[in-house]
Enzyme design. Structure first.
Site, PDB file in Angstrom:
ATOM      1  N   PRO A 100     -19.687 -17.479  14.555  1.00  0.00           N
ATOM      2  CG  PRO A 100     -20.771 -19.523  14.236  1.00  0.00           C
ATOM      3  CD  PRO A 100     -20.765 -18.108  13.785  1.00  0.00           C
ATOM      4  CD  GLU A 101     -13.539 -15.983  16.629  1.00  0.00           C
ATOM      5  OE1 GLU A 101     -12.564 -16.393  17.262  1.00  0.00           O
ATOM      6  OE2 GLU A 101     -13.739 -14.784  16.393  1.00  0.00           O
ATOM      7  CG  HIS A 156     -32.761 -14.823   6.721  1.00  0.00           C
ATOM      8  ND1 HIS A 156     -32.876 -14.399   5.419  1.00  0.00           N
ATOM      9  CD2 HIS A 156     -32.825 -13.707   7.488  1.00  0.00           C
ATOM     10  CE1 HIS A 156     -32.993 -13.081   5.400  1.00  0.00           C
ATOM     11  NE2 HIS A 156     -32.976 -12.637   6.638  1.00  0.00           N
ATOM     12  NE  ARG A 188     -22.851 -10.937   6.199  1.00  0.00           N
ATOM     13  CZ  ARG A 188     -21.700 -10.371   6.549  1.00  0.00           C
ATOM     14  NH1 ARG A 188     -21.350 -10.322   7.822  1.00  0.00           N
ATOM     15  NH2 ARG A 188     -20.924  -9.864   5.651  1.00  0.00           N
ATOM     16  NE  ARG A 241       3.403 -19.976   7.899  1.00  0.00           N
ATOM     17  CZ  ARG A 241       2.716 -20.398   6.860  1.00  0.00           C
ATOM     18  NH1 ARG A 241       2.056 -19.565   6.122  1.00  0.00           N
ATOM     19  NH2 ARG A 241       2.695 -21.674   6.560  1.00  0.00           N
TER      20      ARG A 241
END
Length: 275
Positions: free
Chosen positions: A2-3, A92, A111, A154
């Site tokens: 998820p973002e 999980h 994970r 940058r």
DNA sequence: CCCTGCCTGCTG
DNA sequence: CAGCAGGCAGGG
């Protein structure tokens, strides 16, 4: 996985279901996911706490109780589900918050990259990483001038800068690609090379695109549970992410997939140009 | 900048 | 079966 748009959707679905709930017991099946303390302390501290609210900062979620902030990060595969006590246990499942009402809040993560932190309310957070985050994408400070300042010295590419949570919080690999596609800028461009008009487009499109994808992610509590928290409804609206080799939705040229900073990046060589 | 680790599951 | 995955930290 998820973002920001997904984390925001999760917050919107979960919060109304847990506010007011009183924690009766907490079970931790895999100690590794608790970053702050021994699982025993985590569980013990939260007994009898009542959920007051939930909030999001970047990709972090916070669950606020009387005395604590439960801060968490879902990383790649973390999920939160509110379920009845007798609901089938997903593989999980690492943390279960049992409420007095019989409902449960469950954390599932195949994970096991996701993390939980327990912070006292008066404690200064120097551990979760939230303190290092740049402004929210919707913060009015995010102007072309601001971007010019943070990009100026940058040497990194614009794609890498958009992924840098210290510069702007919440953008991940999907939306970095989508935003760059919308403003027709090549992901490999040096951030410092963007012209002021380009920075203006970027400053507009960051909140605009994220708002759009938050809206497309709207889902009901029942549908969310039915989809086990994996149903991201905005996926069909992605233009480039996951579409390498497909025709560009604008010009029909073949979308290219390259690697930048170790992350896959998809762009249109015609719309976004070639370097 | 690069690399590795952290983990499991899915895809080709 | 290898290779990849939407995240992040840590080290060279």
């Amino acid at each position: 996985m998820p973002e920001l748009p997904e984390v925001e959707m999760i917050k919107r679905v979960i919060e109304p279901q847990i506010v007011g709930q009183k924690i009766q017991k907490v079970l931790v099946n895999h100690p590794q996911v608790i970053a702050t303390s021994l699982p025993h302390v985590f569980c013990q501290s939260l007994i009898h706490e009542q959920i007051k609210s939930m909030s999001r900062r970047g990709k972090f979620l916070m669950i606020h109780t009387n005395r604590y902030h439960i801060t968490l990060h879902l990383r790649m595969t973390g999920r939160l589900l509110v379920t009845p006590a007798d609901y089938e246990m997903e593989k999980h499942t690492h943390i279960i918050f049992q409420f007095e009402s019989g409902k449960e809040l469950r954390f599932i993560d195949s994970r096991r990259f996701g993390r939980f932190w327990l912070l006292e309310k008066n404690e200064t957070d120097k551990i979760t990483g939230i303190h290092k985050l740049g402004p929210e994408p919707f913060d009015p400070i995010l102007t072309a001038e601001y971007l010019q300042t943070i990009f100026a010295r940058r040497q990194k590419t614009i794609k890498e800068c958009l992924l840098d949570q210290r510069l702007i919080a919440g953008i991940g690999n999907i939306y970095a690609d989508e935003i760059l596609f919308r403003i027709k800028i090549h992901p490999r461009r040096k951030a410092s090379s963007l012209s002021f008009p380009e920075l203006e487009r970027l400053a507009f499109e960051i909140p605009n695109a994220l708002h759009y994808y938050i809206d497309k992610n709207e889902i009901s509590e029942t549908d969310y549970l039915h989809g086990k928290g994996k149903d991201y409804r905005n996926t069909p609206y992605l233009n480039v992410y996951g579409h390498g080799g497909d025709p560009c939705p604008i010009c029909s040229q073949t979308l290219k997939k390259i690697v930048i900073g170790g992350r896959s990046s998809v762009y249109c060589p015609n719309c976004q140009g070639e370097i």
